[in-house]
Design a protein around this motif. Structure first.
Motif, short mmCIF file in Angstrom:
data_model
loop_
_atom_site.label_atom_id
_atom_site.label_comp_id
_atom_site.label_asym_id
_atom_site.label_seq_id
_atom_site.Cartn_x
_atom_site.Cartn_y
_atom_site.Cartn_z
N TYR A 124 0.75 -0.71 0.22
CA TYR A 124 -0.20 -0.18 0.12
C TYR A 124 1.20 1.31 -0.08
O TYR A 124 0.27 1.86 -0.40
N VAL A 125 1.95 1.06 0.49
CA VAL A 125 2.43 2.26 0.55
C VAL A 125 3.49 2.72 -0.21
O VAL A 125 4.07 4.24 -0.99
N MET A 126 3.94 1.46 -1.13
CA MET A 126 4.32 1.93 -1.93
C MET A 126 3.13 2.37 -3.66
O MET A 126 3.57 3.87 -3.82
N LYS A 127 2.51 1.71 -3.70
CA LYS A 127 1.03 2.42 -4.17
C LYS A 127 0.59 3.65 -3.78
O LYS A 127 0.34 4.64 -4.65
N LYS A 128 0.38 4.25 -2.62
CA LYS A 128 0.02 5.29 -2.44
C LYS A 128 1.35 6.57 -2.22
O LYS A 128 0.49 7.81 -3.55
N LEU A 129 1.82 6.44 -2.31
CA LEU A 129 3.93 7.37 -2.66
C LEU A 129 3.41 7.40 -4.65
O LEU A 129 3.73 9.06 -4.67
N LEU A 130 3.66 6.24 -5.39
CA LEU A 130 2.99 7.08 -6.41
C LEU A 130 2.29 7.30 -7.22
O LEU A 130 1.94 8.09 -7.58
N LEU A 131 1.13 7.15 -6.51
CA LEU A 131 -0.17 8.05 -6.28
C LEU A 131 0.12 9.21 -6.37
O LEU A 131 -0.66 9.75 -6.38
N LEU A 132 0.92 9.50 -4.97
CA LEU A 132 0.05 11.22 -4.80
C LEU A 132 1.58 12.35 -5.59
O LEU A 132 1.91 12.74 -5.78
N MET A 133 2.93 11.31 -5.54
CA MET A 133 3.70 11.54 -7.17
C MET A 133 3.32 11.64 -8.70
O MET A 133 3.53 12.53 -9.22
N PHE A 134 2.95 10.90 -8.55
CA PHE A 134 2.12 10.62 -10.48
C PHE A 134 0.94 10.64 -10.03
O PHE A 134 0.09 9.24 -10.75
N PRO A 135 -0.03 11.37 -10.39
CA PRO A 135 -1.98 10.88 -10.02
C PRO A 135 -2.69 11.40 -10.84
O PRO A 135 -3.88 10.89 -10.68
N LEU A 151 -12.70 0.38 3.32
CA LEU A 151 -12.20 -1.18 4.01
C LEU A 151 -10.64 -0.19 4.61
O LEU A 151 -10.58 1.01 4.10
N THR A 152 -9.96 -0.68 4.96
CA THR A 152 -8.36 -0.39 5.30
C THR A 152 -8.03 0.13 4.33
O THR A 152 -7.74 -0.56 3.24
N PRO A 153 -6.73 0.79 4.73
CA PRO A 153 -5.71 1.35 3.41
C PRO A 153 -4.81 0.62 2.80
O PRO A 153 -5.10 0.34 1.57
N ARG A 154 -4.77 -1.19 3.38
CA ARG A 154 -4.52 -2.26 3.45
C ARG A 154 -4.48 -2.58 2.02
O ARG A 154 -4.47 -3.21 1.10
N HIS A 155 -6.20 -2.74 2.19
CA HIS A 155 -7.12 -3.25 1.14
C HIS A 155 -7.37 -1.45 0.16
O HIS A 155 -8.34 -2.04 -1.35
N ASP A 156 -7.47 -0.25 -0.53
CA ASP A 156 -7.49 0.25 -0.66
C ASP A 156 -6.94 1.70 -0.41
O ASP A 156 -6.42 1.74 0.22
N VAL A 157 -6.54 1.75 -2.09
CA VAL A 157 -5.67 3.00 -1.90
C VAL A 157 -5.72 4.11 -1.58
O VAL A 157 -4.90 5.27 -1.70
N ASN A 158 -6.99 4.22 -2.44
CA ASN A 158 -7.71 5.67 -2.07
C ASN A 158 -8.34 5.91 -0.99
O ASN A 158 -8.28 7.03 -0.46
#
Length: 320
Positions: A124-135, A151-158
């Motif tokens: 989740y952390v990797m996906k979220k960081l990519l989403l923050l820099m390349f949304p 859903l908890t963050p680990r199950h939902d990147v949003n």
């Protein structure tokens, strides 16, 4: 007569086995005055050895028997009923104090809700960081629910989280200390001022957001933790901006500032739009119902437009 008696019994002694030979005990001599001892003589303090070749049980290697005054201090302490009662009473007081602290914390902060925002994993952390820099390529921004529970963050990147803002804040402080050290401007007071300023800006932003939603009577499912999470994501852009300035100078700083600001603004607008504009059914009644969508949009855009100003204010003094 005595001599004849020895002669008579002497042949009989030859039939008996030889008697054991006991060497003469050696006398201990003191060392010469000019020759010091290499080792202390501790033979008198050696522990007793039984017939099997083992040390006698209960002997205290510290120099006193286990039952003596030197080795019975700890045993007597635990055997003392007053000491045992004091230990039990102290542990009960500690447990009562822990329960009181937990109750006071639960009055203001929901521990279960706080655990929800830290339920993350490395994926989740990797996906979220990519989403923050390349949304810009992300399509689905809606938070998923399961039986009216997000859903908890680990199950939902949003889903918003507090792990990335917390770690990004700590990383930003460490990076600020390194930047100040490179410029020979480091001091604990300056670093403390930098950390407190970055934290106070987030608190002010969250309070202004809550006050705006309250005064405009805008109903949404945004909680205080959600606003802290969305406001704390700016630390990721601040880290990227400071790194750009340290590696490539002022030009790299402004390029990184422009990229991180645009990415964060896009992320905030799309995320808050789904949160704020998704509950229009609560405000569908009333004379000012037609103005509520515009007010929600204004709040969202104002929040997003405020992010580059804070990023520049908190990072410009670190890069020269």
């Amino acid at each position: 007569m005595f001599r004849w008696s020895i002669w008579l019994f002497w042949p009989n002694l030859t039939h008996y086995p030889s008697l054991p030979h006991f060497p003469k005990p050696r006398a201990r001599a003191a060392p010469p005055a000019g020759d010091p001892l290499l080792f202390d003589d501790t033979s008198s303090a050696a522990p007793p050895i039984n017939s099997q070749g083992f040390y006698t049980p209960g002997y205290n290697m510290g120099g006193a028997p286990a039952g003596g005054p030197g080795g019975a201090g700890v045993n007597n302490l635990f055997a003392d009923p007053m000491a045992s009662a004091a230990m039990i009473y102290g542990s009960s007081l500690a447990n009562q104090g822990k329960d009181i602290v937990n109750k006071e914390i639960s009055r203001y902060v929901s521990v279960n809700k706080l655990k929800y925002f830290f339920a993350v994993d490395s994926k989740y952390v990797m996906k979220k960081l990519l989403l923050l820099m390349f949304p810009y390529t992300h399509q689905d921004w809606e938070v998923r629910y399961h039986r009216d529970t997000p859903l908890t963050p680990r199950h939902d990147v949003n889903a918003p989280d507090l792990y990335i803002p917390s770690m990004a804040f700590i990383t930003y402080i460490l990076l600020a200390g390194m930047a100040l050290g490179i410029q020979n401007r480091f001091s604990p007071e300056v670093l403390g001022l930098c950390a407190s300023t970055a934290l106070v800006w987030v608190v002010i932003e969250v309070l202004v957001m809550l006050l705006s939603l309250y005064l405009l009577t805008v109903h949404s499912d945004l909680s205080t933790f959600d606003l802290i999470a969305y406001s704390g994501y700016k630390y990721v852009g601040m880290i990227f901006t400071v790194l750009g300035g340290l590696l490539f100078g002022s030009d790299g700083y402004f390029v990184a500032l422009a990229w991180s600001s645009c990415a964060l603004m896009f992320f905030i607008v799309r995320s808050l739009k789904m949160k704020i504009l998704s509950s229009l059914s609560h405000d569908s009644m009333g004379a000012g119902a037609s103005a509520k969508p515009r007010l929600r949009l204004y709040i969202t855009v104002a929040t997003a437009a405020f992010q580059p100003i804070i990023i520049y204010w908190l990072t410009s003094h670190l890069v020269r």
